[in-house]
Motif scaffolding. Structure first.
Motif, PDB file in Angstrom:
ATOM      1  N   ASP A  87     -22.141 -31.650  21.620  1.00 22.52           N
ATOM      2  CA  ASP A  87     -21.745 -30.400  23.290  1.00 22.52           C
ATOM      3  C   ASP A  87     -21.473 -31.055  23.783  1.00 22.52           C
ATOM      4  O   ASP A  87     -20.501 -32.316  23.444  1.00 22.52           O
ATOM      5  CB  ASP A  87     -23.497 -30.295  23.647  1.00 22.52           C
ATOM      6  CG  ASP A  87     -23.918 -30.716  24.211  1.00 22.52           C
ATOM      7  OD1 ASP A  87     -23.732 -32.424  24.127  1.00 22.52           O
ATOM      8  OD2 ASP A  87     -25.415 -30.458  25.112  1.00 22.52           O
ATOM      9  N   TRP A  88     -20.604 -30.658  24.952  1.00 23.72           N
ATOM     10  CA  TRP A  88     -20.268 -31.313  25.408  1.00 23.72           C
ATOM     11  C   TRP A  88     -20.403 -32.414  26.407  1.00 23.72           C
ATOM     12  O   TRP A  88     -20.153 -32.814  27.221  1.00 23.72           O
ATOM     13  CB  TRP A  88     -19.635 -30.273  26.598  1.00 23.72           C
ATOM     14  CG  TRP A  88     -18.809 -28.768  26.225  1.00 23.72           C
ATOM     15  CD1 TRP A  88     -18.650 -28.174  26.662  1.00 23.72           C
ATOM     16  CD2 TRP A  88     -17.171 -28.996  25.964  1.00 23.72           C
ATOM     17  NE1 TRP A  88     -18.214 -27.068  26.130  1.00 23.72           N
ATOM     18  CE2 TRP A  88     -16.452 -28.001  25.942  1.00 23.72           C
ATOM     19  CE3 TRP A  88     -16.382 -30.316  26.506  1.00 23.72           C
ATOM     20  CZ2 TRP A  88     -15.123 -27.619  25.079  1.00 23.72           C
ATOM     21  CZ3 TRP A  88     -15.158 -30.543  25.915  1.00 23.72           C
ATOM     22  CH2 TRP A  88     -13.915 -28.738  25.484  1.00 23.72           C
ATOM     23  N   ALA A  89     -21.957 -32.367  26.521  1.00 24.45           N
ATOM     24  CA  ALA A  89     -22.745 -33.334  27.029  1.00 24.45           C
ATOM     25  C   ALA A  89     -23.056 -35.227  26.884  1.00 24.45           C
ATOM     26  O   ALA A  89     -22.427 -35.889  26.976  1.00 24.45           O
ATOM     27  CB  ALA A  89     -24.180 -33.046  28.029  1.00 24.45           C
TER      28      ALA A  89
ATOM     29  N   ASP B  37     -21.824 -28.983  17.761  1.00 25.76           N
ATOM     30  CA  ASP B  37     -22.113 -27.833  17.539  1.00 25.76           C
ATOM     31  C   ASP B  37     -21.287 -26.392  18.251  1.00 25.76           C
ATOM     32  O   ASP B  37     -21.472 -26.485  19.996  1.00 25.76           O
ATOM     33  CB  ASP B  37     -23.327 -28.104  18.503  1.00 25.76           C
ATOM     34  CG  ASP B  37     -24.863 -27.146  19.605  1.00 25.76           C
ATOM     35  OD1 ASP B  37     -24.270 -25.972  18.649  1.00 25.76           O
ATOM     36  OD2 ASP B  37     -25.204 -27.687  19.612  1.00 25.76           O
ATOM     37  N   MET B  38     -21.060 -25.888  18.084  1.00 27.77           N
ATOM     38  CA  MET B  38     -20.218 -25.202  17.613  1.00 27.77           C
ATOM     39  C   MET B  38     -20.669 -23.648  19.445  1.00 27.77           C
ATOM     40  O   MET B  38     -19.554 -23.243  19.889  1.00 27.77           O
ATOM     41  CB  MET B  38     -19.327 -24.281  17.159  1.00 27.77           C
ATOM     42  CG  MET B  38     -18.019 -23.436  17.121  1.00 27.77           C
ATOM     43  SD  MET B  38     -16.602 -24.244  17.610  1.00 27.77           S
ATOM     44  CE  MET B  38     -16.471 -24.995  16.672  1.00 27.77           C
ATOM     45  N   ALA B  39     -21.755 -23.128  19.073  1.00 29.02           N
ATOM     46  CA  ALA B  39     -22.393 -22.673  19.855  1.00 29.02           C
ATOM     47  C   ALA B  39     -22.101 -22.895  21.121  1.00 29.02           C
ATOM     48  O   ALA B  39     -22.629 -22.537  22.298  1.00 29.02           O
ATOM     49  CB  ALA B  39     -23.653 -22.111  19.634  1.00 29.02           C
ATOM     50  N   ALA B  40     -22.938 -24.394  21.505  1.00 27.28           N
ATOM     51  CA  ALA B  40     -22.749 -24.958  22.323  1.00 27.28           C
ATOM     52  C   ALA B  40     -21.858 -25.197  22.946  1.00 27.28           C
ATOM     53  O   ALA B  40     -20.863 -25.724  24.234  1.00 27.28           O
ATOM     54  CB  ALA B  40     -23.706 -26.474  22.594  1.00 27.28           C
ATOM     55  N   ILE B  41     -20.716 -25.758  22.672  1.00 25.27           N
ATOM     56  CA  ILE B  41     -19.292 -25.665  23.006  1.00 25.27           C
ATOM     57  C   ILE B  41     -18.533 -24.479  23.645  1.00 25.27           C
ATOM     58  O   ILE B  41     -17.495 -25.214  24.533  1.00 25.27           O
ATOM     59  CB  ILE B  41     -18.460 -26.298  21.865  1.00 25.27           C
ATOM     60  CG1 ILE B  41     -19.069 -27.788  21.425  1.00 25.27           C
ATOM     61  CG2 ILE B  41     -16.739 -26.499  21.818  1.00 25.27           C
ATOM     62  CD1 ILE B  41     -18.797 -28.716  22.342  1.00 25.27           C
ATOM     63  N   MET B  42     -18.452 -23.448  22.948  1.00 20.56           N
ATOM     64  CA  MET B  42     -18.490 -22.058  23.347  1.00 20.56           C
ATOM     65  C   MET B  42     -18.216 -21.776  24.297  1.00 20.56           C
ATOM     66  O   MET B  42     -18.124 -20.439  25.276  1.00 20.56           O
ATOM     67  CB  MET B  42     -18.323 -21.030  21.738  1.00 20.56           C
ATOM     68  CG  MET B  42     -17.752 -21.302  20.377  1.00 20.56           C
ATOM     69  SD  MET B  42     -15.832 -21.803  20.959  1.00 20.56           S
ATOM     70  CE  MET B  42     -15.484 -19.684  21.881  1.00 20.56           C
ATOM     71  N   ILE B  43     -19.849 -22.096  24.995  1.00 23.21           N
ATOM     72  CA  ILE B  43     -20.620 -21.544  26.526  1.00 23.21           C
ATOM     73  C   ILE B  43     -19.034 -21.959  27.093  1.00 23.21           C
ATOM     74  O   ILE B  43     -18.769 -21.512  28.743  1.00 23.21           O
ATOM     75  CB  ILE B  43     -21.528 -22.658  27.201  1.00 23.21           C
ATOM     76  CG1 ILE B  43     -22.769 -21.561  25.769  1.00 23.21           C
ATOM     77  CG2 ILE B  43     -21.979 -22.453  27.880  1.00 23.21           C
ATOM     78  CD1 ILE B  43     -23.700 -22.540  25.965  1.00 23.21           C
ATOM     79  N   GLU B  44     -18.621 -23.714  26.827  1.00 27.23           N
ATOM     80  CA  GLU B  44     -17.458 -23.771  27.664  1.00 27.23           C
ATOM     81  C   GLU B  44     -16.068 -23.832  27.202  1.00 27.23           C
ATOM     82  O   GLU B  44     -15.312 -24.770  27.193  1.00 27.23           O
ATOM     83  CB  GLU B  44     -17.855 -24.970  28.639  1.00 27.23           C
ATOM     84  CG  GLU B  44     -18.845 -25.279  29.359  1.00 27.23           C
ATOM     85  CD  GLU B  44     -19.251 -26.800  29.825  1.00 27.23           C
ATOM     86  OE1 GLU B  44     -18.215 -27.201  30.830  1.00 27.23           O
ATOM     87  OE2 GLU B  44     -20.692 -27.204  29.555  1.00 27.23           O
TER      88      GLU B  44
END
Length: 263
Positions: free
Chosen positions: A32-34, A69-76
């Motif tokens: 994810d971004w973090a 993790d595409m779902a987490a990435i798409m949050i931002e």
């Protein structure tokens, strides 16, 4: 022990060995971004730490890294364009996730277990040495999303069989750690890859740092040179080591049957 923590990545340092651990175990260390930010920060910090002679790269929990993790990435999603924006060296952040390990200046030993998918495999390809659990699962799954591997695999995979990488990239086929080793994706197999990686890093850290750096340069640059230039590079690197302080200490330690002391 020197320890730096962030939300997703742990960096520890002791006895000349640094350890970088991906820590999002509940998601098989999916990126994810973090975690992306943490890995880039860890790479940068490693270049600043004094006395590092080897690095262990691993993942907490059941897997090394299951990839993006595409779902987490798409949050931002608004940050997505930044991933492909090159810096002054022409390298973008996702490429640096893999290439950054080659720039820390010392050997990086990756311990691979569980899921090693997509970006996880590409990050691992940036390491100098990859120790695989026989039952690990490796794959390039970008094709599932209609895209290609783009974390500098054209560079980190240049010395590997191109037909093997191409098959994995265009099929998305998952291979076991044992098959991956046979295909040349790993350095060796171990039922305890993290323990083996730590032992390997400790052994490297006990050797002459200048000799380790020279060997690393030889095997990084040599394959891209003509036959004569390879031999010249080999001789040049050896000449720089002979009669140097670390060479003298290594010889003395062997003669005196003691462990060498490299400052």
């Amino acid at each position: 022990m020197h320890q730096i923590l962030n939300e997703r990545v742990t960096l520890t340092f002791a006895d000349h060995v640094a350890e970088v651990m991906l820590s999002r175990p509940e998601h098989h260390n999916g990126l994810d971004w973090a975690m992306i930010d943490g890995l880039l920060a860890a790479q940068q910090r490693l270049t600043q730490l004094s006395g590092v002679r080897a690095v262990v790269l691993s993942g907490d929990g059941d897997s090394f890294c299951a990839g993006l993790d595409m779902a987490a990435i798409m949050i931002e999603a608004e940050r997505l364009p930044t991933l492909l924006a090159p810096d002054e060296a022409g390298i973008n952040p996702v490429q640096r996730l893999a290439l950054g390990w080659r720039e820390v200046g010392v050997p990086v030993v990756a311990a691979l277990h569980g899921h090693v998918y997509g970006g996880g495999l590409q990050i691992a390809l940036g390491a100098d040495i990859r120790i695989l659990h026989p039952r690990a699962r490796l794959a390039l799954l970008e094709i599932d999303w209609g895209i290609i591997p783009d974390m500098a695999i054209s560079v980190t995979g240049a010395a590997l069989r191109q037909d093997v990488l191409q098959e994995l990239a265009i099929s998305g086929r998952k291979v076991s750690g044992e098959e991956a080793y046979q295909l040349g994706l790993g350095s060796r197999l171990s039922d305890t890859p993290l323990e083996a990686a730590r032992e390997t890093a400790a052994l490297i850290a006990s050797r002459s740092p200048r000799a380790v750096a020279a060997a690393r340069e030889l095997f990084a640059r040599g394959p891209g040179l003509a036959h004569g230039d390879r031999l010249a590079l080999e001789a040049h690197l050896q000449q720089q080591l002979l009669a140097g302080a670390e060479h003298r200490e290594a010889v003395s330690a062997r003669m005196e049957r003691r462990a060498p002391r490299f400052d």
